[in-house]
Motif scaffolding. Structure first.
Motif, mmCIF file in Angstrom:
data_model
loop_
_atom_site.group_PDB
_atom_site.id
_atom_site.type_symbol
_atom_site.label_atom_id
_atom_site.label_comp_id
_atom_site.label_asym_id
_atom_site.label_seq_id
_atom_site.Cartn_x
_atom_site.Cartn_y
_atom_site.Cartn_z
ATOM 1 N N ARG A 257 -18.085 -21.215 -58.552
ATOM 2 C CA ARG A 257 -17.532 -20.595 -57.345
ATOM 3 C C ARG A 257 -18.265 -19.305 -56.971
ATOM 4 N NH1 ARG A 257 -12.271 -21.314 -55.296
ATOM 5 N NH2 ARG A 257 -12.126 -19.038 -55.105
ATOM 6 N N ASP A 258 -18.596 -18.477 -57.977
ATOM 7 C CA ASP A 258 -19.109 -17.141 -57.686
ATOM 8 C C ASP A 258 -20.546 -16.897 -58.131
ATOM 9 O OD1 ASP A 258 -16.663 -16.488 -56.545
ATOM 10 O OD2 ASP A 258 -15.842 -15.727 -58.417
ATOM 11 N N GLU A 259 -20.887 -17.320 -59.349
ATOM 12 C CA GLU A 259 -22.231 -17.004 -59.832
ATOM 13 C C GLU A 259 -23.303 -17.856 -59.171
ATOM 14 O OE1 GLU A 259 -22.235 -16.836 -64.120
ATOM 15 O OE2 GLU A 259 -21.365 -14.820 -64.044
ATOM 16 N N TYR A 260 -22.950 -19.055 -58.738
ATOM 17 C CA TYR A 260 -23.920 -19.840 -57.964
ATOM 18 C C TYR A 260 -24.379 -19.038 -56.748
ATOM 19 C CZ TYR A 260 -23.319 -24.377 -60.353
ATOM 20 O OH TYR A 260 -23.326 -25.402 -61.253
ATOM 21 N N GLN A 261 -23.445 -18.399 -56.107
ATOM 22 C CA GLN A 261 -23.754 -17.633 -54.896
ATOM 23 C C GLN A 261 -24.400 -16.293 -55.225
ATOM 24 O OE1 GLN A 261 -20.267 -16.407 -52.767
ATOM 25 N NE2 GLN A 261 -21.376 -15.872 -50.910
ATOM 26 N N HIS A 262 -23.803 -15.539 -56.150
ATOM 27 C CA HIS A 262 -24.254 -14.179 -56.414
ATOM 28 C C HIS A 262 -25.539 -14.114 -57.225
ATOM 29 C CE1 HIS A 262 -19.748 -12.872 -56.094
ATOM 30 N NE2 HIS A 262 -20.286 -13.162 -54.932
ATOM 31 N N LEU A 263 -25.714 -15.020 -58.178
ATOM 32 C CA LEU A 263 -26.850 -14.936 -59.098
ATOM 33 C C LEU A 263 -27.937 -15.964 -58.833
ATOM 34 C CD1 LEU A 263 -24.982 -14.318 -62.501
ATOM 35 C CD2 LEU A 263 -25.776 -12.643 -60.820
ATOM 36 N N LEU A 264 -27.541 -17.174 -58.432
ATOM 37 C CA LEU A 264 -28.520 -18.248 -58.228
ATOM 38 C C LEU A 264 -28.856 -18.475 -56.767
ATOM 39 C CD1 LEU A 264 -27.158 -20.853 -60.827
ATOM 40 C CD2 LEU A 264 -28.837 -19.024 -61.169
ATOM 41 N N HIS A 265 -28.139 -17.797 -55.887
ATOM 42 C CA HIS A 265 -28.362 -17.891 -54.443
ATOM 43 C C HIS A 265 -28.267 -19.330 -53.935
ATOM 44 C CE1 HIS A 265 -29.500 -13.765 -55.029
ATOM 45 N NE2 HIS A 265 -30.523 -14.119 -55.809
ATOM 46 N N ILE A 266 -27.257 -20.020 -54.439
ATOM 47 C CA ILE A 266 -26.940 -21.363 -53.964
ATOM 48 C C ILE A 266 -25.849 -21.244 -52.908
ATOM 49 C CG2 ILE A 266 -25.974 -23.615 -54.597
ATOM 50 C CD1 ILE A 266 -27.114 -23.211 -57.402
ATOM 51 N N ASP A 267 -26.060 -21.818 -51.764
ATOM 52 C CA ASP A 267 -25.074 -21.766 -50.691
ATOM 53 C C ASP A 267 -23.960 -22.771 -50.990
ATOM 54 O OD1 ASP A 267 -23.610 -21.523 -48.390
ATOM 55 O OD2 ASP A 267 -25.138 -22.353 -47.049
ATOM 56 N N ASN A 268 -22.802 -22.253 -51.407
ATOM 57 C CA ASN A 268 -21.677 -23.124 -51.718
ATOM 58 C C ASN A 268 -20.454 -22.831 -50.832
ATOM 59 O OD1 ASN A 268 -20.823 -20.672 -52.701
ATOM 60 N ND2 ASN A 268 -20.268 -21.391 -54.729
ATOM 61 N N ALA A 269 -20.713 -22.167 -49.691
ATOM 62 C CA ALA A 269 -19.619 -21.723 -48.833
ATOM 63 C C ALA A 269 -18.738 -22.878 -48.360
ATOM 64 C CB ALA A 269 -20.184 -20.970 -47.629
ATOM 65 N N ASP A 270 -19.325 -24.042 -48.120
ATOM 66 C CA ASP A 270 -18.562 -25.180 -47.624
ATOM 67 C C ASP A 270 -17.775 -25.888 -48.716
ATOM 68 O OD1 ASP A 270 -21.018 -25.903 -48.748
ATOM 69 O OD2 ASP A 270 -21.090 -27.793 -47.658
ATOM 70 N N VAL A 271 -18.045 -25.526 -49.973
ATOM 71 C CA VAL A 271 -17.405 -26.190 -51.112
ATOM 72 C C VAL A 271 -16.433 -25.266 -51.832
ATOM 73 C CG1 VAL A 271 -17.863 -27.161 -53.408
ATOM 74 C CG2 VAL A 271 -19.302 -27.808 -51.470
ATOM 75 N N ARG A 272 -16.725 -23.980 -51.828
ATOM 76 C CA ARG A 272 -16.057 -23.012 -52.702
ATOM 77 C C ARG A 272 -14.531 -23.087 -52.648
ATOM 78 N NH1 ARG A 272 -14.135 -17.783 -52.947
ATOM 79 N NH2 ARG A 272 -14.739 -16.608 -54.814
ATOM 80 N N ASP A 273 -13.953 -23.118 -51.466
ATOM 81 C CA ASP A 273 -12.491 -23.101 -51.354
ATOM 82 C C ASP A 273 -11.845 -24.421 -51.767
ATOM 83 O OD1 ASP A 273 -12.555 -20.507 -50.511
ATOM 84 O OD2 ASP A 273 -12.404 -20.979 -48.379
ATOM 85 N N HIS A 274 -12.639 -25.459 -51.918
ATOM 86 C CA HIS A 274 -12.124 -26.766 -52.364
ATOM 87 C C HIS A 274 -12.224 -26.923 -53.878
ATOM 88 C CE1 HIS A 274 -12.015 -28.359 -48.187
ATOM 89 N NE2 HIS A 274 -13.056 -27.561 -48.027
ATOM 90 N N LEU A 275 -12.927 -25.993 -54.527
ATOM 91 C CA LEU A 275 -13.172 -26.049 -55.965
ATOM 92 C C LEU A 275 -12.224 -25.101 -56.682
ATOM 93 C CD1 LEU A 275 -14.913 -26.676 -58.523
ATOM 94 C CD2 LEU A 275 -16.453 -24.847 -57.764
ATOM 95 N N MET A 276 -11.404 -25.633 -57.581
ATOM 96 C CA MET A 276 -10.444 -24.775 -58.273
ATOM 97 C C MET A 276 -9.964 -25.412 -59.568
ATOM 98 S SD MET A 276 -7.135 -25.335 -55.782
ATOM 99 C CE MET A 276 -8.123 -25.609 -54.303
#
Length: 416
Positions: A257-276
């Motif tokens: 949810r977070d490190e993909y975006q902050h550290l690996l610069h993977i765009d997961n905005a369309d998935v993040r809120d569905h992942l829990m």
């Protein structure tokens, strides 16, 4: 000098907002036991201002950071201190991962080999001569207990039962992670049991790789990014089917949810809120009246709940606690929130073992004093650490719920 794009990336971690209050250092479990560690304030925002001038300001002592994120929980200005430290290690460290680091980090590769020869693997890893060799040659501490491997993985089990899951009219997609596939597939089976009782079939991602948290920690962020992109692309397929992507591991979830975006610069905005975490999703459904849980009358357990660091960072502890407290037969106790010290592969390394145990020592003493039937937590490496360092077993709340529910009555209440 650092490129403008890199400065912009670091700015998103809010390092300019640091007040120099040192609250993060007070809450840092490493700072409490290791004088050589700079502490999160200095290692994070303070030194970031220098690192942006040049790589020569990077300090390899940052490897002492657990990445527990307790500094981020404590920060009043929401500075992503832990991510700043991990990003600095990714950007500036010149350390070449050793064979040990690569073996610890490549959980899919090791898991595939180890489970194939599971009885022999488990026996060998428990032998003192083998531990001595790993200690002297590989740098894996001889005192560390390895998690056992299952001969049949969860994915292998699921293939035999996939047709049963398609009989349902509502579905969730399950991202199981390495531990619940190679080491303890029963946890994944418990998730399936629980979801089925609630009226949902369980589907797996079309393709799943290790979340990459161990790769990031061991200096293999490039490989972590490749695996992360595989996972996010597979999750997009589930999102298109309007299915939530559920997990059972707090650390895997935070990473994706977070490190993909902050550290690996993977765009997961369309998935993040569905992942829990499945626990969060289930609690929200119960609170909304969309799912009803019926519990066995004969279920009686004394359970102590350990707050895993990454659960606290996500702010999701109340979901697990609320679900556990719904069980009538549970004698529930909340342990003091503190780090267990293992931090994934960190505590397996010879140079970190003593520090790891010092960090967790007060937690171990509290657990022994409480003397529960089980300790409950969502982090598998916390489970390894607590079971090795105390006389008590640890269960994921998912497994506790799966044991406690009356399957038939729950199924009837959720039938549609």
């Amino acid at each position: 000098m650092v490129e403008a794009t890199q400065i912009e990336s670091k700015s998103k971690l809010n390092f300019e907002q640091c007040l120099k209050c040192s609250i993060c250092t007070v809450y840092c479990p490493v700072s409490a036991v290791e004088p050589q560690y700079l502490g999160p304030k200095q290692a994070g925002p303070d030194q970031e201002r220098y690192r942006l001038k040049g790589a020569e300001y990077f300090n390899e002592a940052l490897k002492l950071c657990l990445n527990c994120k307790r500094c981020e929980v404590a920060c009043p200005e929401h500075v992503l201190v832990g991510d700043l430290i991990q990003a600095a290690r990714i950007d500036y460290s010149t350390h070449t991962p050793s064979l040990r680091d690569r073996m610890l980090a490549n959980t899919d590769f090791v898991g595939t080999l180890a489970h194939t020869f599971a009885p022999l693997t488990n026996f060998a890893l428990g032998l003192k001569p083998m531990k001595a060799v790993l200690h002297s040659v590989m740098g894996i501490d001889k005192h560390r207990t390895f998690p056992s491997y299952a001969f049949q993985t969860f994915e292998q089990w699921y293939k035999k039962h996939a047709h049963e899951q398609e009989q349902y009219h509502r579905f969730v997609t399950f991202s199981h992670g390495c531990y619940a596939n190679y080491n303890y597939p029963q946890l994944s089976k418990d998730l399936v049991k629980l979801m089925n009782a609630c009226g949902y079939g369980v589907r797996l991602l079309s393709k799943e790789k290790c979340c990459g948290v161990a790769l990031i920690a061991n200096g293999l962020s490039g490989q972590a990014k490749k695996q992360g992109e595989v996972n996010i692309n597979a999750m997009r397929e589930a999102v298109k089917r309007d299915e939530p992507v559920l997990t059972v591991s707090s650390t895997c979830t935070l990473t994706m949810r977070d490190e993909y975006q902050h550290l690996l610069h993977i765009d997961n905005a369309d998935v993040r809120d569905h992942l829990m975490l499945a626990l969060r999703w289930l609690c929200q459904k119960v609170d909304a009246g969309e799912i009803k849980l019926v519990f066995r009358k004969d279920f009686k357990e004394k359970i102590a709940y350990h707050t895993a660091c990454h659960m606290e960072r996500m702010g999701w502890v109340p979901y697990s606690v609320r679900l556990l407290q719904m069980i009538p037969g549970i004698d529930f106790m909340m342990l003091e929130s503190q780090c267990c010290g293992i931090a994934g592969t960190y505590g397996f390394k010879k140079e970190n073992y003593e520090r790891s145990q010092k960090i967790g020592s007060s937690l171990f003493k509290q657990i022994e004093a409480v003397n529960p039937d089980y300790v409950a937590t969502e982090c598998e490496t916390c489970k390894w650490q607590i079971e090795m360092s105390t006389s008590h077993l640890v269960k994921n709340p998912i497994s506790i719920l799966a044991d406690a529910i009356d399957v038939e009555e729950t199924r009837k209440c959720n039938a549609q």
